[in-house]
Write a protein that holds these residues in place. Structure first.
Motif, PDB file in Angstrom:
ATOM      1  N   SER A   1       0.235   6.380 -25.521  1.00 50.76           N
ATOM      2  CA  SER A   1      -0.776   6.060 -24.510  1.00 50.76           C
ATOM      3  C   SER A   1      -2.174   6.508 -24.911  1.00 50.76           C
ATOM      4  O   SER A   1      -3.173   5.972 -24.412  1.00 50.76           O
ATOM      5  N   LYS A   2      -2.253   7.490 -25.803  1.00 50.04           N
ATOM      6  CA  LYS A   2      -3.568   7.960 -26.257  1.00 50.04           C
ATOM      7  C   LYS A   2      -4.299   6.887 -27.069  1.00 50.04           C
ATOM      8  O   LYS A   2      -5.517   6.919 -27.190  1.00 50.04           O
ATOM      9  N   ASN A   3      -3.522   5.942 -27.645  1.00 52.58           N
ATOM     10  CA  ASN A   3      -4.116   4.878 -28.467  1.00 52.58           C
ATOM     11  C   ASN A   3      -3.873   3.502 -27.854  1.00 52.58           C
ATOM     12  O   ASN A   3      -3.728   2.510 -28.570  1.00 52.58           O
ATOM     13  N   PHE A   4      -3.831   3.459 -26.533  1.00 53.36           N
ATOM     14  CA  PHE A   4      -3.474   2.222 -25.831  1.00 53.36           C
ATOM     15  C   PHE A   4      -4.563   1.161 -25.970  1.00 53.36           C
ATOM     16  O   PHE A   4      -5.742   1.400 -25.715  1.00 53.36           O
ATOM     17  N   ASN A   5      -4.134  -0.031 -26.417  1.00 49.60           N
ATOM     18  CA  ASN A   5      -5.007  -1.200 -26.458  1.00 49.60           C
ATOM     19  C   ASN A   5      -4.251  -2.351 -25.800  1.00 49.60           C
ATOM     20  O   ASN A   5      -3.278  -2.870 -26.360  1.00 49.60           O
ATOM     21  N   LYS A   6      -4.687  -2.729 -24.624  1.00 52.80           N
ATOM     22  CA  LYS A   6      -3.960  -3.713 -23.809  1.00 52.80           C
ATOM     23  C   LYS A   6      -3.759  -5.034 -24.534  1.00 52.80           C
ATOM     24  O   LYS A   6      -2.642  -5.568 -24.568  1.00 52.80           O
ATOM     25  N   ASN A   7      -4.790  -5.568 -25.144  1.00 52.46           N
ATOM     26  CA  ASN A   7      -4.684  -6.882 -25.794  1.00 52.46           C
ATOM     27  C   ASN A   7      -3.742  -6.838 -26.998  1.00 52.46           C
ATOM     28  O   ASN A   7      -2.939  -7.755 -27.198  1.00 52.46           O
ATOM     29  N   ASP A   8      -3.849  -5.784 -27.800  1.00 53.41           N
ATOM     30  CA  ASP A   8      -2.963  -5.653 -28.956  1.00 53.41           C
ATOM     31  C   ASP A   8      -1.508  -5.560 -28.534  1.00 53.41           C
ATOM     32  O   ASP A   8      -0.618  -6.169 -29.149  1.00 53.41           O
ATOM     33  N   LEU A   9      -1.262  -4.811 -27.483  1.00 56.17           N
ATOM     34  CA  LEU A   9       0.112  -4.645 -27.018  1.00 56.17           C
ATOM     35  C   LEU A   9       0.661  -5.953 -26.467  1.00 56.17           C
ATOM     36  O   LEU A   9       1.819  -6.320 -26.724  1.00 56.17           O
TER      37      LEU A   9
ATOM     38  N   ASN B   1       3.428  10.129 -24.326  1.00 57.91           N
ATOM     39  CA  ASN B   1       2.165  10.564 -23.698  1.00 57.91           C
ATOM     40  C   ASN B   1       1.750   9.622 -22.562  1.00 57.91           C
ATOM     41  O   ASN B   1       0.614   9.151 -22.511  1.00 57.91           O
ATOM     42  N   LEU B   2       2.685   9.366 -21.678  1.00 52.10           N
ATOM     43  CA  LEU B   2       2.464   8.402 -20.597  1.00 52.10           C
ATOM     44  C   LEU B   2       1.234   8.748 -19.758  1.00 52.10           C
ATOM     45  O   LEU B   2       1.043   9.888 -19.347  1.00 52.10           O
TER      46      LEU B   2
ATOM     47  N   LEU C   1       1.171   3.232 -17.391  1.00 49.09           N
ATOM     48  CA  LEU C   1       2.272   2.995 -16.451  1.00 49.09           C
ATOM     49  C   LEU C   1       1.983   1.770 -15.590  1.00 49.09           C
ATOM     50  O   LEU C   1       2.859   0.921 -15.387  1.00 49.09           O
ATOM     51  N   LYS C   2       0.769   1.666 -15.081  1.00 48.16           N
ATOM     52  CA  LYS C   2       0.395   0.503 -14.263  1.00 48.16           C
ATOM     53  C   LYS C   2       0.526  -0.784 -15.066  1.00 48.16           C
ATOM     54  O   LYS C   2       1.060  -1.793 -14.569  1.00 48.16           O
ATOM     55  N   PHE C   3       0.077  -0.759 -16.321  1.00 45.00           N
ATOM     56  CA  PHE C   3       0.190  -1.937 -17.187  1.00 45.00           C
ATOM     57  C   PHE C   3       1.654  -2.328 -17.387  1.00 45.00           C
ATOM     58  O   PHE C   3       2.028  -3.505 -17.262  1.00 45.00           O
ATOM     59  N   LEU C   4       2.491  -1.359 -17.667  1.00 48.05           N
ATOM     60  CA  LEU C   4       3.909  -1.637 -17.927  1.00 48.05           C
ATOM     61  C   LEU C   4       4.616  -2.200 -16.696  1.00 48.05           C
ATOM     62  O   LEU C   4       5.442  -3.112 -16.805  1.00 48.05           O
ATOM     63  N   LEU C   5       4.296  -1.661 -15.556  1.00 44.46           N
ATOM     64  CA  LEU C   5       4.957  -2.107 -14.325  1.00 44.46           C
ATOM     65  C   LEU C   5       4.501  -3.496 -13.895  1.00 44.46           C
ATOM     66  O   LEU C   5       5.182  -4.160 -13.108  1.00 44.46           O
TER      67      LEU C   5
END
Length: 328
Positions: free
Chosen positions: A56-64, A84-85, A90-94
């Motif tokens: 989560s420290k390196n979260f990039n929504k578009n890449d994921l 590292n949630l 969490l909101k993105f995943l749900l």
């Protein structure tokens, strides 16, 4: 939905990990790792998959999203392993459609009273698996399951020695149990199981403890020279004394209303049945005041060992003689 780590390991087929979210929490990292591997292996039986690591420290929504949507003929199933949630992740995943997708959240850093944990504990479909040091009952169930599945034949005293001298850390327990695979068609004796286990106990340390119980100064000196040959041995002997101190604390707290014989039968590890009379004498003498003195002596000895590890044998012999006086 809260589920028990023990039942996941022993009965993983009863759970639907595909197209689901699993929140794995607690402070026992070896057990967390086991749960993750088991779930991935369970999914692998039915699906070719791609494993996506998400910190989560390196979260990039578009890449994921690109990784999740990039499906092909060979691996259309995705497993996202989250560390590292954060609330953002969490909101993105749900918000994702949980289809051809499993999400495994390693939440070792999440506190037990957090809102996130409560959310997963009470969710109707998502799983929440808590991973902490094994209870005696869980450890016994894992041992019984292993020796039954692998048809390991242990003598009764070897079984109880194994039970009392294996770790409450899952990975350490599993490592010790796997050594039993060398004994497939023969009964494993107490001496063999003692040689097999790694630095978690030892019959020689127990014998030295009972030399102290009997107050035999000559035997303490002679057997300490045979048993304590390194600083590691010195610390293992101290750990043995600590283990017995824990037992004796329970004994002392249970003295009211119970006979010395009843307390011995209840608290003496079963593989030490030959020491029953010696232990019963100790039960009669021990009290909380003596246990306080023992704890102080242990603390002083550990300090001496850290400051002068080269003198480990002399330090330990002095400790054992003083220990023998206290419990005598």
């Amino acid at each position: 939905m809260k589920i028990n780590a023990e039942t996941v390991i022993l009965n993983s087929k009863n759970y639907a990990f595909e197209n689901n979210v699993v929140f794995i929490n607690g402070n026992e990292n070896g057990l967390i790792s086991k749960i993750e591997k088991l779930i991935i292996s369970s999914i692998k039986l039915k699906n070719d998959f791609e494993k996506i690591l998400l910190d989560s420290k390196n979260f990039n929504k578009n890449d994921l999203l690109d990784q999740i949507n990039n499906k092909n003929f060979f691996n259309n199933y995705k497993i996202i392993c989250v560390t590292n949630l954060s609330e953002e992740v969490l909101k993105f995943l749900l918000d994702l459609e949980i289809k051809d997708l499993s999400i495994l959240i390693n939440a070792s850093e999440i506190k037990s009273g957090s809102k996130i944990k409560k959310f997963f504990d009470t969710h109707k479909k998502f799983y929440s698996v808590s991973c902490y040091n094994l209870s005696e009952n869980s450890r016994k169930n894992f041992i019984n399951d292993f020796i039954s599945k692998n048809k390991i034949n242990l003598s009764n005293d070897a079984y109880w020695y194994l039970f009392h001298n294996t770790s409450d850390k899952y990975q350490l327990l599993e490592n010790e149990l796997e050594k039993l695979l060398n004994f497939s068609n023969e009964e494993v004796s107490l001496n063999e199981i003692n040689k097999l286990l790694s630095d978690v106990g030892g019959l020689e340390y127990n014998d030295l403890f009972f030399d102290c119980v009997n107050g035999n100064k000559n035997q303490i000196i002679i057997n300490s020279q045979k048993t304590i040959k390194t600083t590691t041995d010195a610390y293992l002997m101290l750990q043995t004394i600590k283990n017995f101190s824990n037992i004796l604390t329970s004994v002392s707290e249970s003295k009211n209303g119970s006979s010395f014989s009843e307390l011995t039968n209840r608290y003496l590890p079963k593989y030490l049945f030959m020491k029953k009379k010696d232990f019963e004498k100790l039960v009669e003498k021990i009290n909380l005041d003596k246990l306080i003195l023992i704890n102080r002596l242990l603390q002083k000895t550990e300090v001496y060992l850290r400051r002068n590890d080269a003198g480990y044998l002399m330090i330990m012999q002095r400790f054992l003689l003083n220990y023998s006086k206290i419990i005598g």
